[in-house]
Design a protein around this motif. Structure first.
Motif, mmCIF file in Angstrom:
data_model
loop_
_atom_site.group_PDB
_atom_site.id
_atom_site.type_symbol
_atom_site.label_atom_id
_atom_site.label_comp_id
_atom_site.label_asym_id
_atom_site.label_seq_id
_atom_site.Cartn_x
_atom_site.Cartn_y
_atom_site.Cartn_z
ATOM 1 N N LEU A 6 0.735 -1.426 0.021
ATOM 2 C CA LEU A 6 0.059 -0.007 -0.049
ATOM 3 C C LEU A 6 0.976 1.211 -0.117
ATOM 4 N N CYS A 7 1.993 1.363 0.517
ATOM 5 C CA CYS A 7 2.896 2.396 0.908
ATOM 6 C C CYS A 7 3.384 2.756 -0.491
ATOM 7 N N LEU A 8 3.840 1.703 -1.165
ATOM 8 C CA LEU A 8 4.627 1.936 -2.439
ATOM 9 C C LEU A 8 3.785 2.116 -3.566
ATOM 10 N N SER A 9 2.446 1.549 -3.287
ATOM 11 C CA SER A 9 1.376 2.128 -4.476
ATOM 12 C C SER A 9 1.282 3.512 -4.390
ATOM 13 N N LEU A 10 1.138 4.009 -3.159
ATOM 14 C CA LEU A 10 1.062 5.505 -3.100
ATOM 15 C C LEU A 10 1.882 6.146 -3.651
ATOM 16 N N ALA A 11 3.230 5.762 -3.465
ATOM 17 C CA ALA A 11 4.460 6.384 -3.788
ATOM 18 C C ALA A 11 4.377 6.379 -5.525
ATOM 19 N N ALA A 12 3.944 5.086 -5.949
ATOM 20 C CA ALA A 12 3.790 5.129 -7.251
ATOM 21 C C ALA A 12 2.729 5.761 -8.014
ATOM 22 N N ILE A 13 1.699 6.030 -7.333
ATOM 23 C CA ILE A 13 0.727 7.008 -7.832
ATOM 24 C C ILE A 13 1.361 8.302 -7.941
ATOM 25 N N GLY A 14 2.243 8.800 -7.107
ATOM 26 C CA GLY A 14 2.739 10.021 -7.382
ATOM 27 C C GLY A 14 3.726 10.191 -8.373
ATOM 28 N N GLN A 15 4.668 8.903 -8.626
ATOM 29 C CA GLN A 15 5.180 8.982 -9.843
ATOM 30 C C GLN A 15 4.523 9.154 -11.054
ATOM 31 N N GLN A 16 3.432 8.309 -11.080
ATOM 32 C CA GLN A 16 2.365 8.403 -12.096
ATOM 33 C C GLN A 16 1.807 9.549 -12.510
ATOM 34 N N ILE A 17 1.713 10.350 -11.412
ATOM 35 C CA ILE A 17 1.002 11.771 -11.751
ATOM 36 C C ILE A 17 1.943 12.423 -12.555
ATOM 37 N N VAL A 18 3.285 12.443 -11.847
ATOM 38 C CA VAL A 18 4.289 13.414 -12.937
ATOM 39 C C VAL A 18 4.863 12.747 -14.077
ATOM 40 N N MET A 19 4.919 11.518 -14.158
ATOM 41 C CA MET A 19 5.253 10.740 -15.452
ATOM 42 C C MET A 19 4.280 10.241 -16.461
ATOM 43 N N GLY A 20 3.348 9.574 -15.751
ATOM 44 C CA GLY A 20 2.190 9.067 -16.658
ATOM 45 C C GLY A 20 1.284 9.867 -17.148
ATOM 46 N N TYR A 21 0.982 10.762 -16.278
ATOM 47 C CA TYR A 21 -0.204 11.838 -16.662
ATOM 48 C C TYR A 21 0.480 13.009 -17.283
ATOM 49 N N THR A 22 1.567 13.478 -16.613
ATOM 50 C CA THR A 22 2.173 14.851 -16.906
ATOM 51 C C THR A 22 3.227 14.649 -18.161
ATOM 52 N N GLY A 23 3.822 13.352 -18.377
ATOM 53 C CA GLY A 23 4.805 13.225 -19.117
ATOM 54 C C GLY A 23 6.192 13.720 -18.876
ATOM 55 N N GLN A 24 6.626 13.902 -17.681
ATOM 56 C CA GLN A 24 7.945 14.473 -17.199
ATOM 57 C C GLN A 24 8.690 13.181 -16.565
ATOM 58 N N LEU A 25 9.567 13.120 -17.415
ATOM 59 C CA LEU A 25 10.577 12.023 -17.038
ATOM 60 C C LEU A 25 11.317 12.206 -15.731
ATOM 61 N N ALA A 26 10.725 12.148 -14.580
ATOM 62 C CA ALA A 26 11.205 12.162 -13.219
ATOM 63 C C ALA A 26 11.801 11.032 -12.504
ATOM 64 N N LEU A 27 12.970 11.123 -11.760
ATOM 65 C CA LEU A 27 13.676 10.152 -10.909
ATOM 66 C C LEU A 27 14.022 10.415 -9.745
ATOM 67 N N GLY A 28 13.062 11.060 -8.826
ATOM 68 C CA GLY A 28 13.663 11.416 -7.491
ATOM 69 C C GLY A 28 12.448 11.036 -6.404
ATOM 70 N N ALA A 29 11.559 10.080 -6.830
ATOM 71 C CA ALA A 29 10.471 9.828 -5.828
ATOM 72 C C ALA A 29 11.121 9.379 -4.440
ATOM 73 N N ALA A 30 12.155 8.802 -4.424
ATOM 74 C CA ALA A 30 12.499 8.221 -3.180
ATOM 75 C C ALA A 30 13.105 9.322 -2.320
#
Lengths: 357, 300
Positions: free
Chosen positions: A47-71
């Motif tokens: 559940l924790c990592l899914s939440l973080a993945a949603i965060g990554q999804q918003i910036v990368m999957g939805y907005t298309g910004q290749l970000a690599l700093g979730a941790a």
């Protein structure tokens, strides 16, 4: 095929899905799953990592910004939460959680600024700065760790309405509530005008800009919300799963893991975040079990972890070649084939890769 | 005077260490130049190549044989990559390719560890990582022999690769492919062998970079993270410029050391970890295409 409704309303199937999932989370799982192992090693981190993945999804999957700093943002959230609970008296845990998310969001805006000028791999490098900077900052300034010299700090108990949440099942309930609320929020954002703006920027930023969408606002908003999700996820990750705080737990490897969850799960879908997180988390467990049970320890642990890496790599390549939209799309296709029901998702990216052009 | 001498020593040490970054960055540039693909697996290739090299040496092969065997291995890696990854992904977006190379990196890291294990290995090239006596005696500067070798090797490789690109038929074909892959293949330039050559060259560059780093820090998994350090180098130098990789490496190396020595103590040190990235961000704000890169033009 029936077209998707223009006005976003909840379909009957959405409501049914929601009710089924909630029953599963609040009644079926607590009734059937009794061993702590399932909670502490699988459900809680998932559940924790899914939440973080949603965060990554918003910036990368939805907005298309290749970000690599979730941790990095997760670390910011975790340590913010620790300090808020420690230093602010009478602050309820949920309040501390929200505030730590906001603090992470502030970092998100700061490190999202380069996205206004650069894209693709260039942006990836810029966001790597956030990853290294935040971890370094926490490591070097003793204040963040409350001048603890042992290196590992134990987190405080989660206190909600005066009750300490200490057993795995109680923590699981806390997580389910937080994750449900934030997931619904994310889904609505993605369906509404906010999400439409994100996707417009993703699919073609110049066209989006000429239609009157402010790139500045949209991109920074996506970075802020993404970092908020990661921050909350980080705080929960530390408080419910790790039960300790150390910057090393949030290193670049975790960022890569979250990136893979999003890629394998499916870019531009919320359920992809959950599927991806489950896969990344469960796969090593399954592989280890196979290694132990089938070969009875005759295979070295090094070999197993190396195999894990190779299979991950191969899977990413295979998905890029055959199903760039990830497991969520695969699941949709299987469902479609089985039930012959229309279930194409509007959220699915228009272009092949989902990010960039 | 001694303070000034110390400053020079820091800068020279940084510049030479920077050439080691350049060596890693060079591999990125080669592949980017040929196919506009950012090869995230370059760091893994460095690790893979040097681990294989050390492993073969441990099996008792002489230096030269082990070297060429590793070169052949990198050729095989290039062949498989071309066949299994690049070809099916042809004409896909740059970001898709980038993610595929991240996957490739994982495969290489895993294979290397499965084959040779995870422990840190020593690599002895016969060049010590200690100050050269005659330079120390005559000028008072402490400069490591390994740094100097790495610097010389980098410069030799730059010249060699530039000549290769500029004056050979292969190089001409490569530049044509880089310009327009479709047009190049329609006039009969063999896309496949060009790609194979580029990946093999990048593999050799990776091997040499790995040997230099391995001699300094031991052959270990941390070499993969070096690839990340090469990213700011590329941002500063430009992704498609060979001299850019060198200049970028020099700038990063020198700035990193100077900052660490003179500013680091105020922040508790270890700012080397993020200083290059922040420097890269500042470069991005003023010159997104890098010092030597081609101007980025986006058409609607």
């Amino acid at each position: 095929m029936r077209a998707q409704p223009i006005f976003m309303t909840f379909k009957k199937s959405d409501v049914v899905n929601f009710v089924v999932l909630m029953t599963l989370a609040f009644i079926a799982i607590p009734m059937t799953v009794q061993t702590d192992y399932w909670y502490t090693s699988i459900l809680i981190p998932w559940l924790c990592l899914s939440l973080a993945a949603i965060g990554q999804q918003i910036v990368m999957g939805y907005t298309g910004q290749l970000a690599l700093g979730a941790a990095g943002f997760m670390a910011a959230g975790a340590f913010a939460c620790f300090n808020l609970v420690l230093r602010v008296p009478d602050l309820p845990f949920v309040g501390a959680l929200g505030l730590s998310g906001l603090i992470a969001a502030a970092f998100g805006i700061l490190f999202g600024l380069p996205s206004l000028r650069v894209r693709g791999i260039y942006l990836m490098v810029a966001t790597l700065a956030s990853q290294f900077f935040i971890i370094w900052m926490i490591d070097k300034f003793g204040w963040f760790k409350n001048y603890d010299t042992s290196g590992i700090i134990t987190t405080q108990d989660i206190v909600i309405f005066g009750k300490s949440m200490t057993t795995p099942m109680e923590m699981f309930f806390v997580l389910v509530v937080v994750v449900t609320v934030l997931t619904l929020l994310a889904m609505n954002m993605a369906r509404g005008s906010t999400g439409r703006r994100w996707m417009a920027v993703r699919d073609m930023d110049i066209a989006a800009e000429s239609m009157g969408i402010s790139l500045l606002r949209t991109k920074l908003q996506a970075f802020a919300i993404s970092a908020f999700y990661c921050g909350v996820a980080g705080a929960l990750f530390a408080f419910t799963y790790l039960k300790s705080l150390e910057p090393v737990a949030f290193d670049i490897k975790l960022s890569f893991k979250i990136l893979f969850m999003v890629i394998l799960g499916g870019l531009g879908t919320i359920n992809g975040a959950f599927i991806g997180a489950a896969f990344i988390l469960l796969f090593p467990v399954v592989l280890n079990t196979i290694g132990n049970n089938v070969f009875h320890g005759s295979i070295d642990a090094t070999i197993i972890s190396a195999t894990e890496q190779v299979v991950f790599g191969v899977l990413i390549i295979v998905f890029m070649i055959y199903e760039p939209l990830g497991m969520a799309k695969l699941w949709d296709s299987i469902k479609q084939r089985l039930f012959r029901k229309e279930s194409a998702s509007v959220d699915a990216p228009v272009n092949q890769a989902g990010v960039g052009k | 005077m001694t303070e000034f001498l110390f400053f020079i020593e820091v800068v020279v040490g940084g510049l030479l260490a920077g050439t080691m970054y350049s060596l890693v960055a060079l591999g990125f540039v080669l592949i980017y130049k040929a196919s506009s693909t950012f090869n995230f697996a370059q760091g893994a290739m460095v690790f893979f190549a040097v681990l294989a090299f050390v492993g073969l040496m441990e099996l008792g092969l002489p230096f030269v044989v082990a070297f060429f065997a590793t070169v052949f291995l990198m050729f095989l890696v290039g062949y498989c990559t071309e066949r299994l990854v690049l070809k099916p992904l042809m004409n896909q977006s740059e970001d898709t390719m980038l993610m595929a190379t991240i996957g490739l990196g994982f495969v290489l890291e895993g294979l290397a560890q499965a084959a040779w294990g995870v422990e840190v290995r020593r690599l002895d090239l016969g060049i010590g990582d200690f100050p050269i006596p005659w330079i120390a005696d005559s000028t008072g500067l402490f400069i490591s022999a390994l740094d100097l070798t790495a610097g010389t090797v980098s410069i030799a490789m730059i010249i060699g690769l530039s000549v290769l690109f500029k004056y050979t038929k292969m190089g001409l074909g490569l530049r044509a492919v880089a310009d327009d892959a479709g047009a190049a293949s329609s006039i009969g330039i063999p896309l496949k062998s060009i790609m194979l050559m580029v990946w093999t060259t990048a593999g050799i560059v990776a091997l040499i970079a790995g040997m230099m780093w391995g001699a300094r820090a031991g052959v270990q998994f941390a070499l993969v993270d070096l690839a990340l350090k090469a990213l700011p180098v590329l941002i500063i130098g430009g992704f498609s410029s060979i001299p850019g990789a060198i200049v970028g490496g020099l700038i990063i190396g020198a700035t990193e050391k100077v900052l660490e020595v003179y500013i680091g103590p105020y922040f508790g040190g270890a700012i080397e970890g993020w200083a290059p990235y922040v420097l890269a961000i500042f470069f991005l704000l003023y010159r997104p295409e890098g010092l030597f890169g081609e101007k980025i033009i986006r058409r609607v």
